[in-house]
Design a protein around this motif. Structure first.
Motif, PDB file in Angstrom:
ATOM      1  N   ARG A 234       2.166  -9.706  10.346  1.00 13.01           N
ATOM      2  CA  ARG A 234       2.617 -10.890   9.617  1.00 13.01           C
ATOM      3  C   ARG A 234       4.098 -11.097   9.860  1.00 13.01           C
ATOM      4  N   GLU A 236       6.163 -12.730   8.288  1.00 16.91           N
ATOM      5  CA  GLU A 236       6.849 -13.242   7.109  1.00 16.91           C
ATOM      6  C   GLU A 236       8.191 -12.525   6.988  1.00 16.91           C
ATOM      7  N   HIS A 243       6.589  -4.724   2.200  1.00 20.41           N
ATOM      8  CA  HIS A 243       6.108  -5.544   3.312  1.00 20.41           C
ATOM      9  C   HIS A 243       6.552  -4.999   4.663  1.00 20.41           C
ATOM     10  N   LEU A 244       5.621  -4.974   5.602  1.00 20.40           N
ATOM     11  CA  LEU A 244       5.922  -4.643   6.986  1.00 20.40           C
ATOM     12  C   LEU A 244       5.462  -5.813   7.845  1.00 20.40           C
ATOM     13  N   MET A 249      -4.663  -2.539   8.037  1.00 25.92           N
ATOM     14  CA  MET A 249      -5.457  -3.057   6.925  1.00 25.92           C
ATOM     15  C   MET A 249      -6.913  -2.579   7.055  1.00 25.92           C
ATOM     16  N   GLU A 389       0.160  -5.579  -6.008  1.00 32.54           N
ATOM     17  CA  GLU A 389      -1.113  -5.787  -5.318  1.00 32.54           C
ATOM     18  C   GLU A 389      -1.374  -4.758  -4.213  1.00 32.54           C
ATOM     19  N   ILE A 390      -2.534  -4.134  -4.271  1.00 33.06           N
ATOM     20  CA  ILE A 390      -2.927  -3.245  -3.176  1.00 33.06           C
ATOM     21  C   ILE A 390      -4.153  -3.791  -2.456  1.00 33.06           C
ATOM     22  N   GLY A 437      -4.229  -2.852   1.970  1.00 34.34           N
ATOM     23  CA  GLY A 437      -3.103  -2.524   2.840  1.00 34.34           C
ATOM     24  C   GLY A 437      -2.938  -1.010   2.899  1.00 34.34           C
ATOM     25  N   ARG A 440       0.438   0.419   1.800  1.00 34.13           N
ATOM     26  CA  ARG A 440       0.626   0.346   0.341  1.00 34.13           C
ATOM     27  C   ARG A 440      -0.108   1.500  -0.332  1.00 34.13           C
TER      28      ARG A 440
HETATM   29  P1  ATP Z   1       1.494  -9.964  -0.980  1.00 35.72           P
HETATM   30  O1  ATP Z   1       1.272 -11.066  -1.946  1.00 35.72           O
HETATM   31  O2  ATP Z   1       1.762  -8.646  -1.614  1.00 35.72           O
HETATM   32  O3  ATP Z   1       2.471 -10.316   0.101  1.00 35.72           O
HETATM   33  P2  ATP Z   1      -0.863 -10.949   0.277  1.00 35.72           P
HETATM   34  O4  ATP Z   1      -1.521 -11.571  -0.888  1.00 35.72           O
HETATM   35  O5  ATP Z   1      -0.152 -11.782   1.264  1.00 35.72           O
HETATM   36  O6  ATP Z   1       0.109  -9.765  -0.217  1.00 35.72           O
HETATM   37  P3  ATP Z   1      -3.422 -10.376   1.470  1.00 35.72           P
HETATM   38  O7  ATP Z   1      -3.422 -11.476   2.437  1.00 35.72           O
HETATM   39  O8  ATP Z   1      -4.266 -10.482   0.263  1.00 35.72           O
HETATM   40  O9  ATP Z   1      -1.910 -10.031   1.053  1.00 35.72           O
HETATM   41  O10 ATP Z   1      -3.720  -8.995   2.246  1.00 35.72           O
HETATM   42  C1  ATP Z   1      -4.504  -7.927   1.729  1.00 35.72           C
HETATM   43  C2  ATP Z   1      -3.690  -6.682   1.492  1.00 35.72           C
HETATM   44  O11 ATP Z   1      -2.903  -6.341   2.623  1.00 35.72           O
HETATM   45  C3  ATP Z   1      -2.678  -6.808   0.366  1.00 35.72           C
HETATM   46  O12 ATP Z   1      -3.286  -6.589  -0.874  1.00 35.72           O
HETATM   47  C4  ATP Z   1      -1.682  -5.721   0.700  1.00 35.72           C
HETATM   48  O13 ATP Z   1      -2.142  -4.458   0.269  1.00 35.72           O
HETATM   49  C5  ATP Z   1      -1.682  -5.727   2.216  1.00 35.72           C
HETATM   50  N1  ATP Z   1      -0.542  -6.462   2.782  1.00 35.72           N
HETATM   51  C6  ATP Z   1      -0.397  -7.801   2.886  1.00 35.72           C
HETATM   52  N2  ATP Z   1       0.751  -8.144   3.494  1.00 35.72           N
HETATM   53  C7  ATP Z   1       1.357  -6.967   3.823  1.00 35.72           C
HETATM   54  C8  ATP Z   1       2.575  -6.650   4.491  1.00 35.72           C
HETATM   55  N3  ATP Z   1       3.390  -7.600   4.977  1.00 35.72           N
HETATM   56  N4  ATP Z   1       2.882  -5.337   4.660  1.00 35.72           N
HETATM   57  C9  ATP Z   1       2.049  -4.372   4.198  1.00 35.72           C
HETATM   58  N5  ATP Z   1       0.889  -4.613   3.546  1.00 35.72           N
HETATM   59  C10 ATP Z   1       0.536  -5.897   3.369  1.00 35.72           C
END
Ligand code: ATP
Ligand code: MN
Length: 466
Positions: A234, A236, A243-244, A249, A389-390, A437, A440
């Motif tokens: 991602r 972002e 966040h990484l 996943m 959130e995990i 994740g 996480r």
């Molecule tokens: P967050 O709101 O915490 O950024 P998200 O809602 O964008 O997460 P999802 O798209 O639901 O994340 O992804 C499922 C799972 O992947 C998340 O619950 C989290 O554990 C993990 N995850 C999401 N983005 C990241 C990230 N940038 N780095 C590490 N783990 C992530």
């Protein structure tokens, strides 16, 4: 039996009886010389947290040539006998009969001389940090969790599915995509003022996957229970401790599961993983409890022993609205929950994991199943205290007409998703899944504060060196 290359420190420390003809290979952690003509050298080979104490008599033939190189960081091989140690705090020691040095390490320059280094500093020496106690422990626990994820699903008959890393689908805005291209960025082919991806390697615009979910659904609607476990990307620009840009996943997808079944599986999964680590990583977990987070063992046991709280999104909003807590982001029905809200609910209100479900349709992607109220969708998030959130998951929309309608509302082109719609045209079935994740998870289990310290080589904004 596999060929024995050497004796692992872990195996030696678990011996019941003294043993002769032992061969240990590893890196020197400390060295101390006694006046009585002995050196005490602690060797660590990463097989476990503890090192083995080597006692080397200065009269040994190999001692004179080895001694100048026996420093913290040097790599050595030591033959000898495993004997009961007279010293306090250790059961065994190795009486050396022969010492040889593979590679010495300059005592003046080796960066890991000091006992304690900050994690920030260690991130800059990512090639040496695995030799510290903390990183050894993190990587062993990470390894165990990966194994135990496979065990959980394999024991339940799930098929491990490998979804593509290069893809054209952004999983409906799950996150910003990294682009994959072989075009010459200094002079890309242009048509009508726009880059012409027809000339790109794949003939269209591609990127690195943000989720394997849509592909997972395809296989769940054939093999019924599948899971993916792979790298996810991602782009972002969120410089947070959670966040990484590149993370791993786990995404199970199950035919015939409704949202309640999905939540049950998620809860069972998290508890299974925590229990497994408590049972099988005792030494490392005690280290984390002592050095990183004094309550981590208690926290994990608590999660394992109690039911997760499950509440509707609307009820979560109520609780937040009537709370006296000062939030940075205000709350009203229809808003996205921020991490401060999630943490408040799991840490202050329920003091345990919370699953929030039935989110407003407007803030969730088109593929989540619409509830009968037509206002909410069958989405759920699992929140952990101190982390947020995990897991994020949902029951997927399996009705072709509803799916069409929601795509139009969200201004998506059904043509582009023709294959996804086909799944609802031919043998549609209720199905659900979630994404966990992996980092996480490792972060929560070890109590490490920063997600960059639970992956071997973290990728974050402005950082991909090593
Ligand atoms: P967050 O709101 O915490 O950024 P998200 O809602 O964008 O997460 P999802 O798209 O639901 O994340 O992804 C499922 C799972 O992947 C998340 O619950 C989290 O554990 C993990 N995850 C999401 N983005 C990241 C990230 N940038 N780095 C590490 N783990 C992530
Ligand atoms: Mn989510």
């Amino acid at each position: 039996m596999p060929k024995k290359m050497r004796d692992k420190v872990k195996d030696l420390l678990q011996q019941e009886e003294e043993q002769s003809g032992v061969l240990v290979k590893g890196w020197v952690r400390t060295r101390r010389d006694s006046k009585g003509g002995f050196s005490f050298i602690e060797i660590n080979d990463g097989s476990c947290l503890a090192g083995i104490q080597v006692v080397a008599d200065h009269k040994l033939e190999s001692y004179a040539s080895a001694s100048p190189h026996l420093h913290t960081g040097s790599c050595v091989a030591i033959k000898g006998n495993l004997v009961v140690s007279p010293a306090k705090g250790q059961k065994w020691e190795l009486q050396a009969s022969e010492i040889s040095v593979y590679g010495s390490a300059d005592a003046e320059k080796y960066p890991l001389q000091k006992k304690q280094h900050s994690f920030e500093f260690l991130r800059e020496i990512a090639h040496l940090r695995p030799r510290t106690n903390t990183f050894g422990a993190v990587m062993r626990v990470r390894n165990r969790l990966a194994y135990s994820i496979h065990k959980f699903f394999q024991d339940r008959g799930f098929v491990y599915l490998h979804t593509p890393i290069i893809t054209t689908s952004d999983c409906e805005g799950a996150g910003e995509m990294f682009q994959v291209t072989t075009l010459d960025l200094s002079k890309p082919p242009v048509n009508d003022g726009k880059i012409d991806y027809g000339h790109d390697f794949f003939g269209e615009r591609t990127g690195l996957t943000v989720s394997g979910q849509l592909e997972g659904e395809i296989y769940a609607l054939a093999l019924s229970d599948i899971y993916t476990f792979g790298p996810t990307f991602r782009a972002e620009n969120s410089n947070t401790s959670r966040h990484l840009a590149e993370f791993w996943m786990v995404e199970p997808e199950m035919a015939f599961y409704e949202l309640e079944d999905d939540m049950d599986l998620a809860e069972e999964f998290v508890k299974f993983l925590f229990r497994d680590v408590l049972e099988n990583c005792q030494e490392d977990m005690e280290f984390f409890n002592k050095r990183i987070n004094k309550t981590i063992l208690e926290t994990l046991r608590n999660v394992v022993d109690h039911e997760f709280e499950r509440i509707h999104y609307s009820d979560a909003i109520h609780l937040l609205e009537k709370s006296s807590e000062k939030f940075i982001y205000s709350v009203e029905w229809g808003c996205n929950l921020q991490s401060e809200h999630e943490r408040y609910l799991s840490e202050k209100v329920f003091k345990k994991p919370v699953i929030i479900y039935n989110y407003p349709e407007e803030i969730k992607p088109f593929y989540m199943k619409l509830n009968e109220d037509h206002e909410t969708v069958r989405a759920m998030d699992v929140l952990l205290p101190n982390l947020g959130e995990i897991i994020g998951g949902s029951q997927r929309e399996d009705d072709l007409d509803v799916l069409h309608k929601r795509m139009r509302e969200k201004e998506l082109d059904p043509e582009e998703y023709w294959w996804y719609l086909d799944l609802r045209r031919y043998g549609s079935a209720p199905h659900s899944g979630f994404g966990l994740g992996f980092e996480r998870l490792v972060q929560f289990v070890t109590g490490m504060e920063n997600i960059r310290d639970v992956i071997p080589f973290p990728r974050t904004p402005k950082h991909a060196k090593f």
